[in-house]
Design an enzyme around this catalytic site. Structure first.
Site, PDB file in Angstrom:
ATOM      1  N   ASN A   1       2.445 -15.877  -2.823  1.00  0.00           N
ATOM      2  CA  ASN A   1       2.994 -14.564  -2.468  1.00  0.00           C
ATOM      3  C   ASN A   1       2.233 -13.449  -3.191  1.00  0.00           C
ATOM      4  OD1 ASN A   1       5.185 -13.014  -1.211  1.00  0.00           O
ATOM      5  ND2 ASN A   1       5.998 -12.714  -3.289  1.00  0.00           N
TER       6      ASN A   1
ATOM      7  N   HIS B   1       4.816  -4.014   0.676  1.00  0.00           N
ATOM      8  CA  HIS B   1       5.357  -2.767   0.115  1.00  0.00           C
ATOM      9  C   HIS B   1       4.463  -1.650   0.648  1.00  0.00           C
ATOM     10  CE1 HIS B   1       8.124  -4.898  -2.450  1.00  0.00           C
ATOM     11  NE2 HIS B   1       7.138  -5.636  -2.932  1.00  0.00           N
TER      12      HIS B   1
ATOM     13  N   GLU C   1       8.722  -9.048   1.166  1.00  0.00           N
ATOM     14  CA  GLU C   1       9.341  -7.992   0.343  1.00  0.00           C
ATOM     15  C   GLU C   1       9.207  -6.634   1.015  1.00  0.00           C
ATOM     16  OE1 GLU C   1       7.948  -8.144  -3.713  1.00  0.00           O
ATOM     17  OE2 GLU C   1       7.955 -10.323  -3.753  1.00  0.00           O
TER      18      GLU C   1
ATOM     19  N   ASP D   1       9.283  -3.101   2.328  1.00  0.00           N
ATOM     20  CA  ASP D   1       9.918  -1.787   2.193  1.00  0.00           C
ATOM     21  C   ASP D   1       8.854  -0.762   2.560  1.00  0.00           C
ATOM     22  OD1 ASP D   1       8.429  -1.888  -0.245  1.00  0.00           O
ATOM     23  OD2 ASP D   1      10.218  -2.010  -1.490  1.00  0.00           O
TER      24      ASP D   1
HETATM   25  C1  XIL Z   1      10.979  -6.154  -8.714  1.00  0.00           C
HETATM   26  C2  XIL Z   1      12.493  -5.971  -8.686  1.00  0.00           C
HETATM   27  O1  XIL Z   1      12.837  -5.404  -7.438  1.00  0.00           O
HETATM   28  C3  XIL Z   1      12.926  -5.091  -9.815  1.00  0.00           C
HETATM   29  O2  XIL Z   1      14.340  -5.061  -9.899  1.00  0.00           O
HETATM   30  C4  XIL Z   1      12.367  -5.605 -11.139  1.00  0.00           C
HETATM   31  O3  XIL Z   1      12.669  -4.682 -12.162  1.00  0.00           O
HETATM   32  C5  XIL Z   1      10.863  -5.776 -11.045  1.00  0.00           C
HETATM   33  O4  XIL Z   1      10.558  -6.641  -9.973  1.00  0.00           O
HETATM   34  N1  XIL Z   1       6.788  -7.847  -6.398  1.00  0.00           N
HETATM   35  C6  XIL Z   1       7.623  -8.908  -6.555  1.00  0.00           C
HETATM   36  C7  XIL Z   1       9.053  -8.664  -6.898  1.00  0.00           C
HETATM   37  O5  XIL Z   1       7.226 -10.040  -6.316  1.00  0.00           O
HETATM   38  O6  XIL Z   1       9.582  -9.678  -7.702  1.00  0.00           O
HETATM   39  C8  XIL Z   1       9.243  -7.335  -7.566  1.00  0.00           C
HETATM   40  O7  XIL Z   1      10.645  -7.119  -7.744  1.00  0.00           O
HETATM   41  C9  XIL Z   1       8.605  -6.240  -6.768  1.00  0.00           C
HETATM   42  C10 XIL Z   1       7.127  -6.475  -6.640  1.00  0.00           C
END
Ligand code: XIL
Length: 462
Positions: free
Chosen positions: A204, A240, A267, A269
């Site tokens: 990932n 992201h 993930e 957003d």
């Molecule tokens: C982020 C969480 O959303 C937060 O709450 C935490 O403080 C930091 O991590 N990539 C990832 C996730 O793989 O685990 C991360 O999540 C965001 C970026």
């Protein structure tokens, strides 16, 4: 909180907001026959899942839990299964909050993505202070212990998270994990497979949305793993994003799929004024790639997002659906199930195996339904994926009976409820997948011990 450097440009985002005074416009789609009214149900009609990151601390918030239970059929623990949470002291494991998320999901018919076994961030302090062979041993023990604790309960594990460098090198990022030797990633995948052979194993990462040096470095690693038999089943594209996905987003998903791994958007957003359009584009890209198994958004409401103030999610702070929500739902409902191949990627077990033989015992039933089974088997166990297809009339509920050979037993199931675990087992739809339009399909699955070779399946409307 530790932060990574991201490609988000806040300046670009701000100017995009200034330039777009009209904001987003909601695209109204005519509801097609059989259109689903939730993200999970709409994705399931295409053989995919729709998930969200969940925070254990919010499971007491009724607005949050209502949306979670209504809309999503896959869950990722936002922080609770990370190394610092699960092994706060060396050799001392703590699964309370991870289990809370898993149990909430499973008892509401959802599956769970495990996140993440090894990551250079959110390492517990004791591991941050380690190096070399001592650290390598602690890393592999962590993978083994956590994957064993959750054995049989996880759809897919992010075995390794964010190990590649940003920028043009296409190589690994420096970290104490990387300094234990370049083979740490494959060692972790082998340890995870040995501990939980049923879980799909993913790599990932972020900033891998288009075809660039970083995603190509990962592509080359996966191609090499497949060539050398290192167990890997999926790639997670975090996604992201700000304003839009790169123009070659779908092409990038497709090239990973063409390596024979499942692609998961893990993930998602999206910040910025073009949010609703960008969410639709990402959804359509996944739908266009047969091996894109599903989409997970990184939180439910804007106020739940780790990107504070950027409002990158599908629900506003009050839990209302945003334009982006409607654009995702419409894109999912616009997919034609018949042209979308169900992404059941056979996993590659390490132990000598019975070859993965899809069995398709279908009993035609024009007014009712048919059931077909695809099996992924290894020595001593299997995962069965059952496709339920409606005949000439829509189903408002269905029941599948599977005949398991002697010695086989069901240990775990998703998207259906069962009566019995051995011999003749009856499976009934859950709340979100009982309605199946004429000619369309939905899927459920189960895991078991023993051999299910030769299993039969018949379907009846209920
Ligand atoms: C982020 C969480 O959303 C937060 O709450 C935490 O403080 C930091 O991590 N990539 C990832 C996730 O793989 O685990 C991360 O999540 C965001 C970026």
């Amino acid at each position: 909180m530790k932060t990574t450097s991201r490609s988000f440009s806040r300046a670009a985002l701000a100017s995009a907001f200034l330039a777009t005074s009209l904001g987003v416009s909601l695209v109204l789609a005519t509801s097609a026959a059989g259109a689903a009214s939730t993200l999970g149900a709409a994705a399931a009609q295409t053989g995919r899942y729709f998930g969200t990151a969940v925070s254990a601390g919010k499971l007491g918030d009724s607005t949050y839990v209502n949306i979670l239970n209504r809309e999503f059929n896959m869950v990722t623990a936002e922080n609770e299964m990370k190394w610092d949470a699960t092994e706060p002291n060396r050799g001392q494991f703590s699964y309370g909050r991870g289990d809370q998320i898993l149990n909430q999901a499973v008892s509401n018919g959802k599956r769970v993505r495990g996140h993440a076994l090894l990551w250079h961030q959110q390492e517990p302090g004791w591991a941050q202070r380690m190096e070399g062979s001592d650290l390598r041993q602690a890393m592999m023990n962590h993978v083994t212990q956590v994957a064993t604790h959750y054995k049989g309960k996880i759809y897919a594990w992010d075995v390794v998270n964010e190990a590649f460098a940003d920028g043009g090198s296409g190589g690994r990022r420096d970290s104490n994990l990387q300094r234990t030797g370049n083979d740490w990633i494959e060692a972790a995948f082998r340890a995870a497979r040995a501990a939980d052979p049923a879980a799909k194993l993913c790599y990932n990462d972020y900033n891998t949305d288009g075809i660039n040096a970083k995603s190509t470095g990962i592509y080359n690693m996966i191609r090499d793993f497949k060539a050398r038999g290192v167990p890997i089943d999926c790639v997670g594209i975090q996604s992201h994003l700000t304003n839009s996905a790169p123009g070659d987003y779908q092409a990038n998903l497709q090239r990973f799929a063409d390596l024979g791994v499942e692609v998961q958007i893990t993930e998602l957003d999206i910040a910025g004024a073009n949010q609703a359009n960008a969410y639709a584009a990402v959804t359509r890209a996944c739908l266009a790639v047969a091996r894109c198994a599903g989409i997970t958004v990184w939180g439910i409401r804007d106020t739940d997002s780790w990107r504070t103030g950027e409002n990158p999610l599908l629900f506003d702070g009050n839990g209302n659906k945003k334009a982006a929500y409607n654009s995702v739902l419409d894109a999912l409902n616009a997919a034609t199930p018949s042209t979308t191949t169900t992404p059941t990627t056979p996993t590659t077990p390490t132990t000598p195996t019975t070859p993965t033989t899809p069995t398709t015992p279908t009993t035609p039933n024009p007014g009712g339904c048919t059931a077909s089974v695809s099996l992924n088997s290894w020595n001593g166990g299997f995962v069965a994926t059952v496709k339920v297809t409606a005949g000439g009339t829509a189903l408002s509920g269905w029941r599948v009976t599977t005949g398991l050979p002697g010695g086989a037993a069901v240990t775990n199931a998703w998207s259906a409820t069962n009566s019995g675990t051995t011999g003749s087992v009856t499976w009934s739809n859950v709340s979100y997948n009982g309605n199946v339009a004429a000619g369309q399909s939905t899927e459920f699955g189960f895991q078991g011990t023993g051999s299910a070779q030769g299993m039969s399946a018949t379907c009846a409307a209920s």
